[in-house]
Design a protein around this motif. Structure first.
Motif, PDB file in Angstrom:
ATOM      1  N   ASP A 198       0.892  -1.318   0.102  1.00 41.14           N
ATOM      2  CA  ASP A 198       0.098   0.137   0.070  1.00 41.14           C
ATOM      3  C   ASP A 198       0.712   1.359   0.095  1.00 41.14           C
ATOM      4  O   ASP A 198       0.633   2.193  -0.658  1.00 41.14           O
ATOM      5  CB  ASP A 198      -0.945  -0.226   1.437  1.00 41.14           C
ATOM      6  CG  ASP A 198      -2.011  -0.887   1.120  1.00 41.14           C
ATOM      7  OD1 ASP A 198      -2.174  -1.586  -0.114  1.00 41.14           O
ATOM      8  OD2 ASP A 198      -2.862  -1.178   2.227  1.00 41.14           O
ATOM      9  N   LYS A 215      -1.368   4.019  -1.943  1.00 42.15           N
ATOM     10  CA  LYS A 215      -2.406   3.844  -1.368  1.00 42.15           C
ATOM     11  C   LYS A 215      -2.753   4.652  -0.252  1.00 42.15           C
ATOM     12  O   LYS A 215      -1.892   4.350   0.923  1.00 42.15           O
ATOM     13  CB  LYS A 215      -3.102   2.429  -1.499  1.00 42.15           C
ATOM     14  CG  LYS A 215      -3.303   1.533  -2.741  1.00 42.15           C
ATOM     15  CD  LYS A 215      -3.769   0.358  -2.218  1.00 42.15           C
ATOM     16  CE  LYS A 215      -4.032  -0.567  -3.678  1.00 42.15           C
ATOM     17  NZ  LYS A 215      -4.469  -1.863  -3.404  1.00 42.15           N
ATOM     18  N   THR A 255      -5.015   4.439   2.813  1.00 43.56           N
ATOM     19  CA  THR A 255      -5.837   3.572   3.731  1.00 43.56           C
ATOM     20  C   THR A 255      -5.984   4.631   4.837  1.00 43.56           C
ATOM     21  O   THR A 255      -5.574   5.391   5.378  1.00 43.56           O
ATOM     22  CB  THR A 255      -5.024   2.178   3.568  1.00 43.56           C
ATOM     23  OG1 THR A 255      -4.130   2.356   4.516  1.00 43.56           O
ATOM     24  CG2 THR A 255      -4.917   1.599   2.265  1.00 43.56           C
TER      25      THR A 255
END
Length: 335
Positions: A241, A246, A248
């Protein structure tokens, strides 16, 4: 058996659910193998690479379990469970291309072996096969449920793409992404069996709520595992990630709570894609220091509790107990 007592007795294991649906799951697997076939050699080759790689098949098991709970006697649940797994598999093939992932379920991602174009097109083929099977079941409402989920999942992918590498992403935006991208298929998988079994709107809504909350809990645990777990737990490399930019939930929390220097670090890694040696360890330290990992896990536990509550008015018995145990299993992966 009251819900609270059932939850107390449940162990954090997926095994009771696996055992209950094993006979139907064999039929689902046979159908999957049959429908993944094609005269175009590359299609079954890529499809089987992912299908045979040891996924838990949790989503189709939910479809089978609810069919059993409501004593459905036809064959539609087997076909719909195969549809659900094809939809999931197609999503994974597409995800890995969008995310530029190298690993999937502990193996090289299909795109690394056959290229992005082939992975996307085989994903499209599996989606087409899933819709073909939906039509064969003969339930317009089941077709609506699953086709709507397919559209929502695609929306979630686009939402995630828009939010990727954007450190201004807020919690509400992120929850919208995972509700569409992950939880929608859990919800649809849980709703289609009570639909073809002729259950009431209230029962369908309870099953859908269970699936939605389980899916959210499942994804939030995955988010935590990417920074605090192992590659074996995730089926992909830890820290993907971070490397893929990403945003999150743990990262959203950490950016909200951190210092200006911390935000500079997150922007460098996530927005600029400049991830250096030692950055993953530093990211994990920041997530722990700000309580971001712990709070993400607490959010997952809250959705797990809500999923179990959604089962409270549904028929007691082995299926309900197995579903409660399944929720506990999903949460326990990060304990």
């Amino acid at each position: 058996m009251p819900e609270a007592q059932s939850a107390q007795q449940a162990t954090a294991s997926i095994k009771p659910l696996v055992a209950l649906v094993s006979a139907d799951m064999e039929r689902v697997n046979e159908l999957i193998l049959s429908m993944a076939g094609s005269n175009v050699e590359l299609i079954p080759e890529i499809a089987h690479h992912l299908i045979d790689s040891g996924g838990k098949r949790l989503r189709p098991m939910l479809t089978l379990a609810f069919a059993q709970m409501f004593k459905y006697t036809g064959d539609g649940h087997v076909t719909l469970a195969a549809c659900v797994e094809f939809m999931h598999t197609a999503t994974l093939l597409h995800d890995d291309v969008v995310d530029e992932s190298d690993m999937r379920r502990g193996k090289e991602a299909a795109r690394m072996l056959w290229g992005n174009q082939a992975s996307v097109l085989v994903g499209d083929y599996l989606l087409g096969q899933s819709f073909k099977m939906m039509v064969e079941v003969g339930s317009l409402e089941a077709l609506r449920i699953l086709s709507e989920a397919s559209a929502i999942i695609a929306e979630g992918e686009v939402l995630q793409l828009a939010a990727a590498q954007d450190t201004s992403t807020q919690e509400a935006q992120y929850m919208q992404v995972i509700e569409a991208k992950t939880a929608a298929l859990f919800a649809a998988a849980s709703e289609v069996s009570p639909e073809i079994a002729g259950e009431s709107d209230a029962v369908r809504a309870a099953c859908r709520k269970f699936g939605m909350d389980l899916g959210l809990a499942f994804q939030l645990v995955d988010d935590a595992l990417d920074y605090g777990g192992s590659a074996q737990d995730l089926g992909k490399d830890i820290g993907d990630d971070l490397r893929e930019g990403k945003i999150t939930l743990p990262v959203v929390y950490a950016m909200e709570r951190g210092t200006p220097e911390d935000l500079v670090f997150w922007k460098r890694c996530l927005e600029e894609g400049d991830v250096r040696e030692g950055d993953l360890e530093h990211a994990i330290a920041l997530l722990k220091a700000t309580g971001s990992l712990a709070d993400t896990i607490e959010r997952a536990k809250a959705f797990g509790a809500s999923a179990k509550q959604a089962l409270s008015d549904l028929p007691d018995g082995a299926v309900k107990d197995a579903l409660v145990s399944c929720v506990d299993y999903c949460i326990s992966r990060v304990s």
